[in-house]
Design an enzyme around this catalytic site. Structure first.
Site: not given
Ligand SMILES: NC(=O)c1ccc[n+]([C@@H]2O[C@H](COP(=O)([O-])OP(=O)(O)OC[C@H]3O[C@@H](n4cnc5c(N)ncnc54)[C@H](OP(=O)(O)O)[C@@H]3O)[C@@H](O)[C@H]2O)c1
Length: 336
Positions: A126, A234
């Protein structure tokens, strides 16, 4: 397009659904995927309720595009299985970003590198995305030699757990910790894990990803990444040294006419970018544009963007839009 959203219950996944709906992405079928614990849960998209399914069920249904935001290990394991089923994966985790066989794409900067053979495409970090959107037009015009960036990053960048930690702390509730320390009323000079050189992984992502996206390893980048108790986006203080001199008015004009950028730079009227204003917007906001008076050919600026939108969901959906518009995607595309 048959679209799968993997990580549909998470912060980025939820934002992806919002962005797909807002931009009227041509979704004909939608598969919502999360971990086993969420299977069966209902999520609404454009007024229709969908049940969350498992990764295994989703792979069998051969989507055209899978938007992944389910963490690095899920992505490393599952993205190749989707790709083998003919689905083009656009992945938000860091799993594939530095793989030399995978493209790392910010549409305003380098969408032209994409081909129909790219079945796993990486969405950058990001903080890197919002920075390169602003760097690209400046590099094209004045050639960047070096970038020094310090970030002020929102807790939403860490996911649901971190937002809960901040809110619990504000409400005096003892809950699970996403960070090693309290985040409310605090500042953590620590994002992702520390590496051997004393930098964090987030800092090294900004260095390496910038070179890869800009397609220019000669740009030297150094970063300090910091977590602050903010929600909307950010912010970044960016110092840019160019090979050639610039004119400040021309810099503002160049940025203002570049895709995806809004210049908010009128200090006489106290106008500068802030996360509260960037929240829920797709653009990258640039302000505090001024000459670094300590060194020749060097500019200071302040860059703000909603990390869940341009830093994640919007950028991924824009990649998908580019693939569709340029006929680079679809189960039939390689056999055409
Ligand atoms: N937040 C940001 O600004 C941002 C920016 C760029 C990239 N990212 C990346 O995007 C990803 C998710 O971030 P987030 O902030 O959305 O995290 P989050 O709110 O913790 O959500 C994680 C998601 O992944 C799912 N998940 C976890 N384990 C899984 C599995 N084994 N199989 C299928 N689904 C699974 C979770 O499902 P459940 O609800 O069932 O646990 C939930 O839907 C990360 O890799 C992060 O580094 C985030």
């Amino acid at each position: 397009m048959k679209i799968a959203v993997v990580g549909a219950t998470g912060l980025v996944g939820t934002k992806m659904l919002q962005v797909l709906a807002e931009r009227n992405f041509p979704v004909t079928e939608l598969l919502l995927v999360a971990s086993e614990k969420s299977v069966g849960k209902e999520i609404t998209f454009k007024g229709k309720a969908y049940k969350v399914i498992s990764v295994e069920d989703a792979i069998k249904q051969k989507a055209d595009i899978a938007l992944f935001s389910a963490g690095g290990s899920t992505s490393l394991e599952q993205a190749p299985l989707f790709a083998a089923a003919g689905t083009t994966v656009i992945d938000n985790s860091s799993a594939w970003r530095m793989d030399p066989t995978k493209k790392l794409v910010v549409p305003e900067v380098n969408a032209d590198v994409l081909t129909p053979e790219d079945k796993i495409i990486a969405n950058p970090n990001c903080s890197t995305i919002q920075m390169v959107v602003a760097l690209k037009p400046l590099h094209d015009k004045y050639k960047i030699k070096r970038v020094v960036v310090s970030t002020y990053q929102s807790v939403t960048g860490t996911g649901v757990k971190a937002v809960d930690q901040l809110m619990n702390e504000r409400n005096g509730i003892d809950g699970p910790m996403a960070y090693p320390y309290k985040i409310d009323l605090n500042v953590l000079p620590h994002i992702d894990v520390f590496t051997e050189n004393g930098y964090t992984k987030e800092e090294m992502k900004m260095v390496k990803e910038t070179n890869k996206i800009m397609g220019d390893d000669s740009i030297r980048v150094t970063a300090t990444t910091v977590r602050i108790p903010v929600m909307g986006g950010h912010s970044e203080s960016v110092n840019i040294e160019f090979a050639n001199d610039f004119d400040l008015a021309e810099v503002r004009e160049l940025l203002a006419k570049s895709p995806g950028i809004i210049v908010t730079d009128d200090v006489a009227n106290l106008k500068y970018p802030m996360p509260l204003d960037a929240h829920d917007k797709d653009e990258v906001f640039v302000g505090r544009i001024r000459r670094d008076e300590s060194q020749a050919n060097t500019l200071n600026c302040w860059i703000v963007s909603d990390n869940l939108r341009k830093g994640a969901a919007t950028n991924a959906v824009q990649i998908a839009e580019y693939l569709v518009a340029n006929h680079l995607v679809g189960q039939a595309v390689l056999s055409e």
